[in-house]
Design a protein around this motif. Structure first.
Motif, PDB file in Angstrom:
ATOM      1  N   ARG A   1       0.815  -1.224   0.000  1.00  0.00           N
ATOM      2  CA  ARG A   1       0.000   0.000   0.000  1.00  0.00           C
ATOM      3  C   ARG A   1       0.848   1.274   0.000  1.00  0.00           C
ATOM      4  O   ARG A   1       0.379   2.327  -0.416  1.00  0.00           O
ATOM      5  N   SER A   2       2.097   1.201   0.473  1.00  0.00           N
ATOM      6  CA  SER A   2       2.949   2.394   0.461  1.00  0.00           C
ATOM      7  C   SER A   2       3.517   2.673  -0.924  1.00  0.00           C
ATOM      8  O   SER A   2       4.042   3.757  -1.169  1.00  0.00           O
TER       9      SER A   2
ATOM     10  N   ARG B   1       5.219   5.741  -5.768  1.00  0.00           N
ATOM     11  CA  ARG B   1       6.624   6.155  -5.812  1.00  0.00           C
ATOM     12  C   ARG B   1       7.408   5.168  -6.663  1.00  0.00           C
ATOM     13  O   ARG B   1       6.985   4.028  -6.856  1.00  0.00           O
TER      14      ARG B   1
END
Length: 251
Positions: free
Chosen positions: A87-88, A113
């Motif tokens: 999820r990051s 990212r």
């Protein structure tokens, strides 16, 4: 006296070939489906596509969508690592929602990212749980479907590292680590010198996750008399030779 409990049946369809094999356009498990089976895009921060989750069951389903890393066995088989999430790194527009029977929902997927190494190969796990329990002592079916998220690097980098050769079970194998950023198959050839002379064999292609280690089969032990062997190994990936080494082992 035995207590009556409602049993729960978990229906699973896992994309164990999702690293790059030819797959159908959608996966389905009873009353739940997801399309496409593989979502592929360049690994660029931002929107990387969407998946459509459909409820074909006769009851409403509480849906959860979770991106997870793959876990790869030494045999090459992959499965989602259910102890971790991504999820990051990977965002979804709807993590949890309810679908009525016969309805579907589009879930957008975003890369939050840039991944390490420039590429990301992950699983998209979709679980559907009925909103109502089965009456009496019936079975409540829960559905779990796994599709593949394949975010490729802007520039492919091939590379493998050859480890030790050994006998494992019924095969002589060599450990190989993927030091590149693709899942292009690793294949090659081996020349085995042993008690009965020299044998040349091909090494079947296997897809290895970046950073992963897989045992490539050199030969079946049934074809190898007991004794000491020297294996001269040559490996290719992406159509080019990427590594060679000489290893010894005993049968």
């Amino acid at each position: 006296m035995l207590r009556r409990r409602t049993a729960r049946l978990l229906v699973v369809l896992a994309a164990v070939c999702a690293l790059g094999a030819v797959l159908p356009s959608a996966f389905a498990a009873g009353g739940l489906s997801i399309s496409p089976a593989i979502l592929e895009h360049r690994a660029a921060v931002g929107n990387v596509g969407s998946v459509v989750v459909s409820n074909t069951a006769s009851t409403s389903l509480k849906i959860t969508v979770t991106p997870r890393p793959w876990r790869q066995a030494r045999s090459g088989a992959v499965s989602p690592d259910r102890s971790k999430t991504l999820r990051s790194v990977v965002g979804v527009s709807a993590k949890s929602f309810t679908l009525a029977p016969g309805t579907k929902r589009t879930v957008d997927v975003r890369l939050l990212r840039k991944p390490s190494g420039g590429a990301l190969y992950a699983a998209m796990e979709v679980v559907g749980k009925p909103t109502k329990k089965a009456p009496g002592n019936g079975i409540t079916a829960q559905y779990r479907i796994i599709s593949s998220l394949r975010l490729t690097a802007a520039r492919a980098r091939h590379g493998v590292r050859i480890g030790d050769a050994r006998v494992s079970g019924k095969s002589a194998v060599v450990a190989v680590r993927n030091t590149g950023n693709t899942v292009d198959p690793v294949a090659g050839s081996v020349r085995l010198v042993g008690p009965r002379g020299t044998v040349n064999r091909s090494i079947a292609a296997v897809r290895v996750l970046p950073g992963g280690i897989v045992d490539l089969k050199l030969a079946a032990t049934s074809a190898l008399p007991k004794g000491s062997y020297t294996a001269t190994i040559s490996l290719t990936q992406g159509g080019a030779k990427v590594a060679s080494a000489k290893r010894t082992f005993r049968r």
